[in-house]
Design an enzyme around this catalytic site. Structure first.
Site, mmCIF file in Angstrom:
data_model
loop_
_atom_site.group_PDB
_atom_site.id
_atom_site.type_symbol
_atom_site.label_atom_id
_atom_site.label_comp_id
_atom_site.label_asym_id
_atom_site.label_seq_id
_atom_site.Cartn_x
_atom_site.Cartn_y
_atom_site.Cartn_z
ATOM 1 N N GLU B 41 1.398 -1.009 -0.478
ATOM 2 C CA GLU B 41 -0.174 -0.277 0.257
ATOM 3 C C GLU B 41 0.914 1.334 -0.052
ATOM 4 O OE1 GLU B 41 -2.739 0.029 3.523
ATOM 5 O OE2 GLU B 41 -3.305 1.692 2.988
ATOM 6 N N LYS B 110 -8.993 2.342 -1.978
ATOM 7 C CA LYS B 110 -9.758 1.623 -1.230
ATOM 8 C C LYS B 110 -11.171 2.210 -0.724
ATOM 9 C CE LYS B 110 -7.089 1.709 3.206
ATOM 10 N NZ LYS B 110 -6.071 1.410 4.830
ATOM 11 N N CYS B 146 -5.636 -3.251 2.486
ATOM 12 C CA CYS B 146 -5.047 -2.827 4.214
ATOM 13 C C CYS B 146 -6.959 -3.342 4.955
ATOM 14 C CB CYS B 146 -4.838 -1.978 4.641
ATOM 15 S SG CYS B 146 -4.282 -2.116 5.733
#
Lengths: 279, 291
Positions: B41, B110, B146
């Site tokens: 990330e 995300k 994540c």
């Protein structure tokens, strides 16, 4: 929760050592430095920090400063020398009595607390002087228990560039110290700021570290309810009350000084730039 | 299929240095015989950017020196990389880009931005609005970033959309629990991914960065897990590493033959129930607002 809760290491000790040594090496490096200065009191926290710094940067890049006052316990200097021998770092011993006594005379001060603060700030001044001379950063030694209870002198032992042990409670620092090879005399003695003869932290705080660690861990890390802490942890209610009082009263010490917001972007409020900017 | 887990330590807000590092790592992954490299990330920018987000943001919808270098690099080896994407209307996304054969194949923005405790991502980033699998030269794949992994429905959507590989990338700061009796409510990311892989009979790779920013230590410990939850490869904690995992599509086929969980999933039923719940709680309007 059931049974007695012990505050133990958050990580396996070799991983914790790797994490903290890496922190010192990388963050000191990113700031453009390769050296560190550590004030070594003869107590546990500074012993652990000295050993971590020596492993992170190599012993020759770490300066241990031993800065006793004339009423400091002789054991403190002895223990400081012992851990410096383990760490293998260069060291300097400077008696701060002339500076502190000159201040006491000129300022008309004989209050032990105020003199204790002066000693802590005298040591800070020497650490930063050596740091400038050696192109080094000052590594702090306040543990999480002390930070949360506000048990430090503002701009004295509370002043440093970075701190590897500030998120470890006293018992966790002790476990790490045993792993790193801190001499036994240091691991076993009663923690003391050694600002006047016979002083111990626990006496001055009105709390044992064992109780303080557990209450703080419960309130801060576990977000437990204060009114249930004494029962769940099996500690006296007075200890919980004392922790809460100290934590609230010293919150200002855990923050930078306030700046009055006047314009669109303000240092300390919404000027959100990282310290590691471009590093 | 050999996947290189590129557990790198980016420099904060230094795109040029990180891009050069990515180019070097792709060369090393090629030497190691990899078919695909996966970077963490925000590998192009570093994590704790805050006010620096606009400064490092990358337009992917038009040519530019950084985008073009990334695309060119993928002629040597396909790769997935985390970066800050700027949309044409100047929203900034914490995004992951899959490049292969000299072109950009897919961008995942995300979806779940952690904004609690030590995290303040929703202060700095816009929320992604799509969860979709996409076709690659290795078959259909999906990307999660994540916190997306901590919402198991995200993996479910990708599996239902046909993904036979889920790539998770992370910048996850290390944080121990601080007491001997481990808190059972805190599953480690590793346990979580094993469960997700088994529930969806899908191989998962998880690449977490290493290094330090602002006192945060990123733990590393990247891994790859097969469709039966078995460990295929793991990288060390707290240091840079390049580890190659072999994902065997035959093992996925065998897992799905033994446990036809994805086949038996009920997307129509789920969609109906989710619509009912969203309507009841006023969440549908919230989605339409694009928030």
């Amino acid at each position: 929760m059931s049974g007695r809760i012990e505050v133990t290491s958050p990580l396996e000790l070799p991983d914790l050592e790797k994490l903290l040594a890496g922190f010192l090496r990388e963050e000191i490096g990113k700031a453009g430095f390769a050296r560190a200065v550590v004030g070594v009191s003869g107590g546990l926290d500074s012993a652990v920090v000295l050993l971590l710094a020596a492993r992170a940067l190599a012993p020759e890049n770490v300066l241990a400063l031993v800065l006793p006052y004339r009423t400091s316990s002789p054991d403190s200097v002895r223990d400081a020398r012992a851990v410096i021998a383990v760490a293998g770092t260069p060291s300097e011993e400077i008696d701060i009595s002339p500076m502190v006594d000159a201040f006491a005379a000129a300022a008309g001060c004989d209050d032990p607390l105020r003199l204790g603060n002066r000693m802590a700030r005298e040591r800070m001044a020497l650490l930063y002087d050596r740091a400038l001379r050696d192109r080094a950063l000052v590594v702090g030694t306040s543990n999480k228990t002390e930070l949360l209870l506000g048990y430090s002198t503002r701009w004295g032992d509370g002043a440093y560039d970075l701190n590897p042990v500030g998120d470890l409670y006293k018992a966790q620092v002790r476990a790490l110290g045993a792993h790193l090879g801190v001499p036994r005399a240091i691991l076993e003695k009663a923690p003391s700021a050694d600002l006047w003869p016979g002083q111990t932290d626990e006496q001055e705080l009105g709390l044992t570290y064992a109780d303080a660690d557990r209450v703080l861990w419960y309130l801060v890390d576990q977000r437990g309810r204060p009114e249930r802490a004494a029962e769940e942890l099996g500690v006296p209610q007075a200890a919980v009350d004392r922790v809460l009082r100290l934590m609230t009263a010293t919150q200002f010490k855990r923050n930078l000084p306030l700046i009055c917001k006047v314009q669109l972007r303000t240092v300390g409020i919404d000027f959100r730039l990282p310290r590691d900017w471009g590093r | 299929m050999r996947i290189a887990l590129a557990q790198t330590d980016p420099r904060l807000a230094d795109v040029e240095a990180n891009l050069a590092g990515i180019e070097r790592t792709v060369a090393a992954a090629l030497d190691a015989g990899a078919d695909l490299a996966v970077f963490p990330e925000l590998a192009l920018t570093g994590y704790r950017l805050r006010d620096l987000v606009p400064q490092v943001a990358l337009r992917l919808d038009r040519a530019g020196p950084v985008r073009d270098r990334l695309a060119a690099l993928s002629e040597r080896l396909p790769f997935v990389v985390g970066l800050v994407e700027e949309s044409a209307d100047h929203r900034f996304y914490n995004a992951a880009a899959w490049f292969e054969d000299g072109r950009l194949v897919h961008v995942h923005r995300k979806v779940y931005l952690p904004t609690y405790g030590m995290f303040d991502e929703a202060m700095d980033f816009a929320r992604g609005r799509r969860l979709a699998a996409f076709d690659t030269r290795f078959g259909r794949a999906g990307i999660l970033i994540c916190e997306d992994l901590w919402h198991p429905t995200a993996t479910t959507v990708l599996a239902l959309d046909g993904a036979v590989l889920v790539v998770g990338i992370a910048a996850s700061p290390l944080r121990g629990q601080g007491v001997g009796s481990a808190d059972p409510s805190h599953l480690s990311g590793r346990q979580l991914a094993e469960v997700l892989a088994r529930f969806h009979t899908v191989p998962m790779v998880y690449v977490n960065r290493s290094g330090y920013e602002e006192g945060l230590a990123f733990g590393g410990g990247s891994f790859a897990i097969g469709a039966m939850g078995e460990t295929l490869a793991e990288a060390p904690l707290l240091e840079e590493a390049l580890v190659v995992a072999t994902v065997d599509p035959d093992r996925t086929r065998a897992a799905r033959a033994a446990y036809p969980l994805v086949r038996d999933e009920r997307p129509g039923l789920l969609a109906r129930e989710l619509r009912r719940i969203a309507r009841g709680e006023g969440l549908e309007a919230d989605e339409e607002d694009g928030r």
